[in-house]
Design a protein around this motif. Structure first.
Motif, short mmCIF file in Angstrom:
data_model
loop_
_atom_site.label_atom_id
_atom_site.label_comp_id
_atom_site.label_asym_id
_atom_site.label_seq_id
_atom_site.Cartn_x
_atom_site.Cartn_y
_atom_site.Cartn_z
N LEU A 70 7.31 65.37 -31.21
CA LEU A 70 8.08 64.23 -30.73
C LEU A 70 7.33 63.48 -29.62
CD1 LEU A 70 10.86 62.77 -30.86
CD2 LEU A 70 11.61 64.31 -29.03
N VAL A 71 6.70 64.25 -28.72
CA VAL A 71 5.97 63.67 -27.60
C VAL A 71 4.57 64.29 -27.57
CG1 VAL A 71 6.01 63.20 -25.12
CG2 VAL A 71 8.17 63.55 -26.33
N PRO A 72 3.66 63.76 -28.37
CA PRO A 72 2.32 64.35 -28.44
C PRO A 72 1.47 64.03 -27.21
CG PRO A 72 2.43 62.40 -29.82
CD PRO A 72 3.82 62.63 -29.29
N GLU A 73 0.48 64.85 -26.98
CA GLU A 73 -0.49 64.56 -25.92
C GLU A 73 -1.47 63.49 -26.43
OE1 GLU A 73 -2.31 68.17 -24.51
OE2 GLU A 73 -0.36 69.15 -24.29
N HIS A 74 -2.24 62.95 -25.54
CA HIS A 74 -3.29 61.98 -25.85
C HIS A 74 -2.75 60.67 -26.41
CE1 HIS A 74 -6.19 65.10 -24.99
NE2 HIS A 74 -5.57 65.89 -25.84
N MET A 75 -1.62 60.20 -25.86
CA MET A 75 -1.13 58.86 -26.21
C MET A 75 -1.90 57.87 -25.34
SD MET A 75 2.96 59.52 -26.68
CE MET A 75 3.19 60.54 -25.21
N GLY A 76 -2.73 57.06 -25.96
CA GLY A 76 -3.65 56.19 -25.25
C GLY A 76 -3.01 55.20 -24.29
N TRP A 77 -1.77 54.89 -24.45
CA TRP A 77 -1.11 53.88 -23.63
C TRP A 77 -0.53 54.45 -22.33
CZ3 TRP A 77 3.99 55.07 -22.96
CH2 TRP A 77 4.56 55.93 -23.91
N LEU A 78 -0.56 55.78 -22.15
CA LEU A 78 0.00 56.37 -20.94
C LEU A 78 -0.88 56.06 -19.72
CD1 LEU A 78 1.08 59.90 -22.23
CD2 LEU A 78 2.54 57.92 -21.78
#
Length: 139
Positions: A70-78
């Motif tokens: 649901l909430v993966p790591e490595h989301m580029g927009w964070l």
């Protein structure tokens, strides 16, 4: 009416659910109240609390996997990334779950169902020491 407080310290070893039901039940019984209300509060923004099934360990594994998808790591927009790729996702997971629980006290025990356990839900990848403050009021 009486009140009691304590702090539970839970050592985690990475993402997952860490049960501390027995510690809570023992403390509630030691308080000597027959009826009342127990409040638990997690003092962290990257871990949370949950009541979940404690009979089948697959439940805890499935929940951990669900939140990882649901909430993966490595989301580029964070933007909040200074503490590592798991930190902001941990904050989001904590916001989606609970940092406090209210549980009635009946007959001197937290009134949990047969298969219910109280868990710290660790959302960070590294080991942490988590603090949960407990407050009980009753008679």
């Amino acid at each position: 009416m009486q009140q009691f407080t304590t702090r539970f310290t839970i050592a985690t070893q990475g993402q997952g659910l860490y049960e501390f039901t027995r510690d809570v039940q023992r403390w509630v019984q030691d308080c000597g109240l027959e009826t009342g209300l127990l409040t638990l509060f997690c003092q962290h923004t990257s871990a949370s609390l949950t009541i979940q099934e404690n009979a089948d360990p697959d439940v805890q594994l499935d929940l951990t996997e669900f939140y990882a998808r649901l909430v993966p790591e490595h989301m580029g927009w964070l933007r909040h990334t200074m503490e590592g790729p798991d930190d902001m996702p941990a904050h989001i997971k904590s916001a989606l779950t609970d940092v406090s629980l209210s549980i009635p006290i009946l007959q001197g025990r937290a009134a949990l169902g047969t298969w219910q356990g109280i868990y710290v839900f660790e959302h960070r990848s590294q080991p942490h020491t988590r603090s949960v403050v407990a407050h009980v009021t009753g008679q």
